[in-house]
Every structure is written in structure tokens, then in C-alpha cells.
Design a protein around this motif. Structure first.
Motif, mmCIF file in Angstrom:
data_model
loop_
_atom_site.group_PDB
_atom_site.id
_atom_site.type_symbol
_atom_site.label_atom_id
_atom_site.label_comp_id
_atom_site.label_asym_id
_atom_site.label_seq_id
_atom_site.Cartn_x
_atom_site.Cartn_y
_atom_site.Cartn_z
ATOM 1 N N LEU A 121 28.017 111.695 -21.084
ATOM 2 C CA LEU A 121 28.410 111.177 -19.974
ATOM 3 C C LEU A 121 26.984 109.539 -20.225
ATOM 4 C CD1 LEU A 121 28.604 113.614 -16.717
ATOM 5 C CD2 LEU A 121 30.135 112.488 -18.046
ATOM 6 N N HIS A 122 26.035 109.901 -20.763
ATOM 7 C CA HIS A 122 25.487 109.292 -21.416
ATOM 8 C C HIS A 122 24.176 109.878 -22.553
ATOM 9 C CE1 HIS A 122 26.080 106.886 -17.389
ATOM 10 N NE2 HIS A 122 25.275 107.816 -16.117
ATOM 11 N N CYS A 123 23.583 108.263 -22.868
ATOM 12 C CA CYS A 123 23.011 109.172 -24.457
ATOM 13 C C CYS A 123 21.867 108.622 -23.471
ATOM 14 C CB CYS A 123 23.955 107.987 -25.070
ATOM 15 S SG CYS A 123 25.044 108.493 -25.231
ATOM 16 N N PRO A 124 20.714 109.548 -23.029
ATOM 17 C CA PRO A 124 18.790 109.088 -23.098
ATOM 18 C C PRO A 124 18.156 110.004 -24.231
ATOM 19 C CG PRO A 124 19.852 111.421 -21.948
ATOM 20 C CD PRO A 124 20.833 110.524 -22.554
ATOM 21 N N ASP A 125 16.905 108.931 -24.377
ATOM 22 C CA ASP A 125 16.217 109.252 -25.276
ATOM 23 C C ASP A 125 15.443 110.511 -24.805
ATOM 24 O OD1 ASP A 125 13.870 109.827 -27.055
ATOM 25 O OD2 ASP A 125 13.246 107.490 -26.599
ATOM 26 N N LEU A 126 15.771 111.835 -25.507
ATOM 27 C CA LEU A 126 14.717 112.683 -24.709
ATOM 28 C C LEU A 126 13.770 113.579 -24.753
ATOM 29 C CD1 LEU A 126 18.676 114.916 -24.557
ATOM 30 C CD2 LEU A 126 17.576 113.810 -22.847
ATOM 31 N N ARG A 127 13.664 112.783 -26.216
ATOM 32 C CA ARG A 127 11.929 113.166 -26.811
ATOM 33 C C ARG A 127 10.852 113.363 -25.386
ATOM 34 N NH1 ARG A 127 10.381 108.773 -31.286
ATOM 35 N NH2 ARG A 127 11.551 107.886 -28.720
ATOM 36 N N GLY A 128 10.046 114.504 -25.861
ATOM 37 C CA GLY A 128 8.917 114.823 -24.444
ATOM 38 C C GLY A 128 9.387 115.024 -22.844
ATOM 39 N N LYS A 129 10.743 114.612 -22.596
ATOM 40 C CA LYS A 129 11.242 115.070 -21.829
ATOM 41 C C LYS A 129 11.520 116.636 -21.394
ATOM 42 C CE LYS A 129 10.977 110.902 -20.324
ATOM 43 N NZ LYS A 129 12.403 110.016 -20.525
ATOM 44 N N THR A 130 11.758 116.604 -19.289
ATOM 45 C CA THR A 130 12.737 118.258 -19.187
ATOM 46 C C THR A 130 14.429 117.963 -19.355
ATOM 47 O OG1 THR A 130 10.123 118.945 -18.789
ATOM 48 C CG2 THR A 130 12.564 119.947 -17.757
ATOM 49 N N ILE A 131 15.059 118.495 -19.662
ATOM 50 C CA ILE A 131 16.244 118.844 -19.698
ATOM 51 C C ILE A 131 16.221 119.594 -18.603
ATOM 52 C CG2 ILE A 131 18.481 119.264 -20.528
ATOM 53 C CD1 ILE A 131 17.522 118.316 -22.885
ATOM 54 N N VAL A 132 17.073 119.875 -16.952
ATOM 55 C CA VAL A 132 17.184 120.911 -16.168
ATOM 56 C C VAL A 132 18.862 121.407 -16.264
ATOM 57 C CG1 VAL A 132 17.962 120.997 -13.738
ATOM 58 C CG2 VAL A 132 15.559 120.191 -14.564
ATOM 59 N N ASN A 133 19.410 122.219 -16.519
ATOM 60 C CA ASN A 133 19.793 123.084 -17.193
ATOM 61 C C ASN A 133 20.527 123.617 -15.753
ATOM 62 O OD1 ASN A 133 23.088 123.683 -17.465
ATOM 63 N ND2 ASN A 133 22.316 124.694 -19.228
ATOM 64 N N GLU A 134 22.208 123.062 -14.428
ATOM 65 C CA GLU A 134 22.423 123.951 -13.479
ATOM 66 C C GLU A 134 23.717 124.959 -14.027
ATOM 67 O OE1 GLU A 134 23.088 120.748 -10.364
ATOM 68 O OE2 GLU A 134 20.726 121.075 -10.455
ATOM 69 N N VAL A 135 23.932 126.191 -14.294
ATOM 70 C CA VAL A 135 24.673 127.251 -14.365
ATOM 71 C C VAL A 135 25.447 127.331 -13.468
ATOM 72 C CG1 VAL A 135 25.544 128.317 -17.002
ATOM 73 C CG2 VAL A 135 23.736 126.772 -17.276
ATOM 74 N N GLU A 136 26.713 127.875 -13.416
ATOM 75 C CA GLU A 136 27.386 128.621 -12.343
ATOM 76 C C GLU A 136 28.667 129.642 -13.177
ATOM 77 O OE1 GLU A 136 30.754 127.902 -8.342
ATOM 78 O OE2 GLU A 136 29.776 126.382 -9.686
ATOM 79 N N LEU A 137 28.552 131.308 -13.248
ATOM 80 C CA LEU A 137 29.407 131.390 -13.483
ATOM 81 C C LEU A 137 30.423 131.475 -12.623
ATOM 82 C CD1 LEU A 137 30.086 134.333 -15.097
ATOM 83 C CD2 LEU A 137 28.351 135.704 -13.966
ATOM 84 N N LEU A 138 31.557 131.199 -13.452
ATOM 85 C CA LEU A 138 32.801 131.172 -12.093
ATOM 86 C C LEU A 138 33.650 132.064 -12.621
ATOM 87 C CD1 LEU A 138 33.576 128.243 -13.229
ATOM 88 C CD2 LEU A 138 32.247 128.056 -11.532
#
Length: 371
Positions: A121-138
Motif C-alpha cells: 500500500l505504501h513504500c516507507p523507509d523501514l531502516r531502524g524502524k519497528t514493524i508491527v504485524n497484526e495477524v488473525e487465524l481465520l
């Protein structure tokens, strides 16, 4: 806790229910250079209650100088395969936490990705960042000795969702994996170049220093080259500039499988298999070679490969393990367009384990822009 899931005592991560798997091969998280989860938290849902959704939140602290930035052609470009792994690895955590495998404690099962899609959806610079992942088991469906689970994931950085999708994982016995018939029900489907042997092609031997010089960085275009090292997954590439089923270009690549390849011990402990994401990375590398040979960066002063907001769909019906001899892939260029100062190349691709077609990728996209 993540280390225990990857290499240690799984029961220390998931509790005493998993004591039965001590000293036995079982599902693991990737380790080493492919361990792309820093922590998990905010688990909602109860073990063995498969009729109800289960959710989890994970985080990955992206090092500013991670190996995948250092070895890529541009220091801000996260390889697509790495982004996939960040998205998919917590699915394995929630699958284990769900307890589905606890109904099969008398057999050893292997955890594999089957299908998925990812929408950038977007192309951020991810260096040094914390990526949050929200996962759902469907959903969880069991049949015989097989378990199939469906997940949804969303990657978020600085409060903004930038990558989302759905994916399907399964648990399989050793015999069922060994007897997989691929995408074509066991029928032999050859790469396009084998069916069109009279087409003139350009051969690039990536083990040749001369070919590497043609594709590697130079002082005038320091970010427009084909990667080496851990982001290189081909030995030979063949290009047909006007070939393929769409007539817009075709590329073929082959790699001899080496049991010592760096990713096997990382993915997974006691169950080595090439990540499907790295097969997709091999396809991207081949598309980059096509772009380099065709001179698609010539209109830029300082070109670079860049991510493109798009949706990629993958399907896997087989695996590559250390005992295999080689893998091969091909891609068919669909479109080459220029929009908002960026050249965008889209393609469909296939990957074979030796002569069995096992991966199908739709709408893989590569951008070229000013660095």
C-alpha cells in the motif's frame, strides 16, 4: 522466546502441552539471518477453539544496517522476500499456539505455505524502524493427516499500514510432501524457452566475471545492478527481449541446488527447505536482469530499482530441499509502462523443482526510478 521456537525447547515458548515434541522434529520459526520476528504479544483466543478467530500482534525491530540492506542495490530497499517473511513468520507462531498439531502427536508434520497474496500500500523507509504485524487465524480444517489454516496479516510502521494480505499454511506428513505432484497434477509442463528453442536468446552466466561486470554497479550508476551474495539465486539467465506469451519479453533462470546454501539451516532447524519467498526473490532478480539488459534505466541520471504499490499473488505446490539437483524459473513480461517518472515492469512467473512446476506467481512488479 522466539529463539526457543526457532532453535530451542518449543515447550518453553508454548507451554507443557508441547513436551511431547521434545527431541523430535517439529514446526519451527526461521533462525539466523531469516529470523524476522523480535517479539509477540497481545494474543487473543484460546487453544483448540478452532471455531473462533485467534489474533496476535508481533514486532520486528529492523536494524539500520541489516544484511539485506547492505547486500541490496540500494541501502533503503528492503527485498520483497524479507517483507514477505516479516508478514508470514508470525502466522507460524499463531498456528502453533492454536494447538492444531496437538491432535497429531503420534506423527511428525511439516509446516508449509501454500497460497497467498500481498498488497503493498505504501513504500516507507523501514531502516531502524519497528514493524508491527497484526495477524488473525481465520480458519482451521483437518482432513486425514493434513491440517490447513488460513491467516490474514497487516504490516504497520509509524501507525500506517503499508502491506497486507491473506495466506494459507498447511501441516503435511513427510510422505505427502515427497509425493507432491506440483501445479499440473504430475503432468510435465516445460518452460517456454524449451517449447520455443528457435527463439534467439541472450545467455548470462552469473558465475562469469565478464557477465557480472555487465550487470554490476559502476561509478555512473551505483544503485542499478544485479545483487550478489545472499540475494543472488541464479547461476544462469537467458533473455528473449521480445519473447514470452505476451510478446513483451521473456527470461529464464536456473540454479544448481547446493546443500550448503545459506538459507537451508535457517529455514528450518531439522527441516531444511528453501523459503518460497526466496524463490520469489529469484524471480525478481531475473526480472532485474531483463531490465538491465534492455537498458530500461537509460533515461535516468542515477537509476535504482524501487518498490511499486501493487498486489502480488503466489501459489506453491512443492518444495526445494537440499537433496534436489536444481531449480529453474521463467517469467513473461506483461507490460512496461512509465508513470509519474517511474518505469514499471509487470510479469507472471513460474518456478520448477527440476522438471516439476511448483510455484506460480502472478503480477510480480519491478520499478525503476531516480535514486
Amino acid at each position: 522466546m522466539i529463539w526457543e521456537f526457532a532453535l530451542g525447547d518449543v515447550s518453553k515458548c508454548f507451554g507443557s502441552d508441547f513436551n511431547v515434541f521434545k527431541n523430535r522434529p517439529m514446526q519451527r520459526n526461521p533462525n539466523g539471518d531469516l529470523q524476522l520476528v523480535s517479539r509477540v504479544y497481545d494474543l487473543n483466543g484460546k487453544r483448540m477453539e478452532f471455531e473462533k478467530p485467534m489474533t496476535i500482534v508481533s514486532e520486528y525491530d529492523v536494524p539500520e544496517d541489516a544484511w539485506f540492506f547492505r547486500e541490496n542495490s540500494h541501502p533503503t530497499l528492503m527485498p520483497y522476500s524479507v517483507m514477505m517473511e516479516i508478514a508470514l513468520q508470525p502466522c507460524g507462531f499463531i498456528s502453533t499456539q492454536s494447538g492444531a498439531i496437538l491432535n497429531y502427536t503420534d506423527i511428525d508434520l511439516h509446516y508449509r505455505n501454500l497460497d497467498g497474496n500481498g498488497n503493498l500500500l505504501h513504500c516507507p523507509d523501514l531502516r531502524g524502524k519497528t514493524i508491527v504485524n497484526e495477524v488473525e487465524l481465520l480458519s482451521t480444517v483437518a482432513s486425514g493427516d493434513t491440517i490447513i489454516q488460513t491467516h490474514r496479516f497487516s504490516l504497520i510502521c509509524d501507525g500506517q499500514k503499508f502491506y497486507e494480505g491473506d495466506t494459507v499454511f498447511g501441516y503435511f506428513t513427510h510422505d505427502s510432501l515427497a509425493n507432491q505432484v506440483g501445479l499440473d497434477s504430475g503432468k510435465k509442463v516445460l518452460p517456454w524457452i524449451n517449447e520455443n528453442p528457435t527463439e534467439k536468446s541472450i545467455l548470462i552466466d552469473l558465475n562469469s566475471s565478464e557477465s557480472r561486470q555487465l550487470l554490476n554497479e559502476n561509478s555512473e550508476k551505483p544503485h542499478f545492478y544485479l545483487c550478489d551474495g545472499q540475494l543472488s539465486f541464479s547461476d544462469v539467465i537467458r533473455l528473449v527481449p521480445e519473447g514470452g506469451k505476451y510478446g513483451n519479453g521473456y527470461a529464464y533462470a536456473r540454479k544448481e541446488v547446493n546443500p550448503q546454501d545459506w538459507f537451508f539451516p535457517c529455514h528450518f532447524h531439522e527441516d531444511p527447505v528453501m523459503p518460497g519467498s526466496l524463490g520469489l526473490e529469484a524471480i525478481i532478480q531475473t526480472l532485474q536482469a531483463f531490465a538491465l539488459q534492455k537498458g530500461l534505466g537509460d533515461s535516468f541520471n542515477n537509476p535504482r530499482f524501487s518498490p511499486v504499490k501493487s498486489k502480488v499473488v503466489w501459489k506453491y505446490r512443492g518444495q526445494i530441499v537440499p537433496q534436489n539437483k536444481y531449480m529453474q524459473l521463467d517469467l513473461h513480461v506483461k507490460n512496461i509502462t512509465k508513470k509519474d517518472g517511474e518505469i514499471i515492469i509487470s510479469a507472471d512467473a513460474n518456478l520448477w523443482r527440476e522438471d516439476l512446476r511448483i510455484y506460480e506467481i502472478s503480477d510480480i512488479v519491478l520499478g525503476i526510478s531516480e535514486a
